[in-house]
Design an enzyme around this catalytic site. Structure first.
Site, short mmCIF file in Angstrom:
data_model
loop_
_atom_site.label_atom_id
_atom_site.label_comp_id
_atom_site.label_asym_id
_atom_site.label_seq_id
_atom_site.Cartn_x
_atom_site.Cartn_y
_atom_site.Cartn_z
N CYS A 95 -6.82 9.68 6.76
CA CYS A 95 -6.75 9.47 8.22
C CYS A 95 -5.33 9.74 8.70
CB CYS A 95 -7.17 8.05 8.56
SG CYS A 95 -8.88 7.68 8.14
N TYR A 150 -4.72 10.03 -0.82
CA TYR A 150 -3.32 10.00 -0.41
C TYR A 150 -2.27 10.30 -1.48
CZ TYR A 150 -5.14 8.04 3.95
OH TYR A 150 -5.82 7.86 5.11
N ARG A 198 -5.41 12.00 12.15
CA ARG A 198 -6.62 12.65 12.67
C ARG A 198 -7.61 11.64 13.21
NH1 ARG A 198 -11.20 11.76 9.81
NH2 ARG A 198 -10.87 10.87 7.75
N GLU A 240 0.83 -1.20 0.00
CA GLU A 240 0.00 0.00 0.00
C GLU A 240 0.87 1.26 0.00
OE1 GLU A 240 -3.73 1.79 2.57
OE2 GLU A 240 -1.92 1.14 3.64
N ASP A 247 -8.36 3.87 13.78
CA ASP A 247 -9.01 2.64 14.20
C ASP A 247 -7.94 1.79 14.88
OD1 ASP A 247 -10.02 0.06 14.36
OD2 ASP A 247 -10.51 -0.10 12.23
N TRP A 304 -8.56 -1.59 0.22
CA TRP A 304 -9.29 -0.42 -0.27
C TRP A 304 -10.57 -0.79 -1.04
CZ3 TRP A 304 -9.09 4.67 0.62
CH2 TRP A 304 -7.97 5.17 1.29
#
Length: 312
Positions: free
Chosen positions: A194, A130, A214, A66, A217, A88
């Site tokens: 995130c 991203y 920010r 990733e 999980d 994703w």
């Protein structure tokens, strides 16, 4: 003299703290979370150390693939699913089901993404997530002869190349950072970033990195985020002739989904073990030229994986 606590213990302490003390709240997904705001964890990267969780198995190659995908600037899941990376897929799959009404399963959806160019272009794209912001942040240039009109330039801002250049030429700068939080384009993203801002610091010939996340999980995402950020620090250090220093992880909303209770209970019964090492087999020509085959993790003996659902 007491032994140093295992690097993973701080994560387990945070997991317990969020589950025991976190504010229970309704979230975007409707699943519900327990949440605390503003924790910080620190991990040494010296001597090839890598903050892989050992209380459950982490698919580190998936996380590495990733990260390499982010650095290409690609925003379509096709290149990921061709490598059997599924992390994703849930977002475009949910959109496809909602807009078409077709009850297609994940395998069928991914097969169509791989085999059908038009389908992949229509349904596999995630928007400007991203990597697009990292290496091609949009910029605008005046239209010649117009009265104050602008158009999007053919090439955007490559934050990653600028970062490498800055680390090499001005290591004492306080501006060694990049971000994916492009306010103007958030609405077009399948998921706003995130792990959104990375900053770097050089001291004593060592490169340290801070990730400000920010939203995290803790049950599923943290393991990938911490490994990926540490991997990026290692790659940057190698490219800039520096030794790896430390990863500082700072979370905004650090949360556990309510349907991850079994994961928390199981993981907190386990004792961290071992100290895995990340080896990088070669130094490629640039930060963009690494491949998955360049990375090896050694001395990794984790507890078994713990399955848990992803909240979309």
């Amino acid at each position: 003299m007491a032994a140093e606590p295992h690097y993973e213990q701080q994560y387990l302490d945070l997991l317990r703290d969020v589950w025991d003390r976190g504010d229970e709240r309704v979230d975007r997904t409707g699943v519900g979370t327990r949440s605390l705001f503003g924790p910080t964890l620190r991990f040494s990267l010296a001597d090839d150390a890598i903050p892989l969780l050992t209380t459950k198995r982490v698919a580190w190659k998936t996380a590495a693939r990733e990260m390499l995908w982010f650095l290409t600037g690609d925003t379509n899941i096709r290149a990921l699913v061709e490598q059997k990376v599924h992390i994703w897929t849930d977002w475009p799959l949910a959109r496809y089901r909602a807009e078409t009404g077709e009850a297609i399963d994940r395998d069928g959806f991914e097969r169509r993404v791989i085999e059908d160019d038009a389908f992949a272009a229509r349904w596999g794209d995630l928007g400007p997530v991203y990597g697009k912001q990292w290496v091609d942040w949009p910029r605008y240039e005046p239209i010649e002869g117009s009265d104050g009109l602008y158009r999007k330039a053919e090439r955007g801002i490559d934050q990653i190349s600028a970062l490498v250049h800055g680390l090499r030429t001005n290591p004492g700068s306080r501006r060694h950072l990049f971000t994916g939080w492009n306010v103007a384009e958030l609405d077009g993203m399948a998921l706003p970033p995130c792990h959104m801002t990375y900053q770097f610091h050089v001291a004593g010939g060592r490169l340290s990195g801070m990730l400000w996340q920010r939203s995290c999980d803790l049950g599923l995402g943290f393991a990938f985020n911490a490994f990926s950020a540490a991997l990026l620090v290692r790659m940057l250090a190698q490219q800039c002739d520096l030794e790896p220093g430390e990863l500082v992880w700072s979370g905004g909303d650090a949360h556990i989904y309510l349907n991850h209770a079994h994961l928390v209970a199981e993981q907190l019964t386990r004792t961290p073990r071992g100290a895995p090492k990340l080896r990088i087999g070669r130094r490629p020509a640039s930060i963009f030229d690494y491949g998955i085959e360049d990375f090896t993790v050694e001395e990794y003996d984790p507890h078994p994986a713990i399955a848990a659902p992803v909240a979309v």
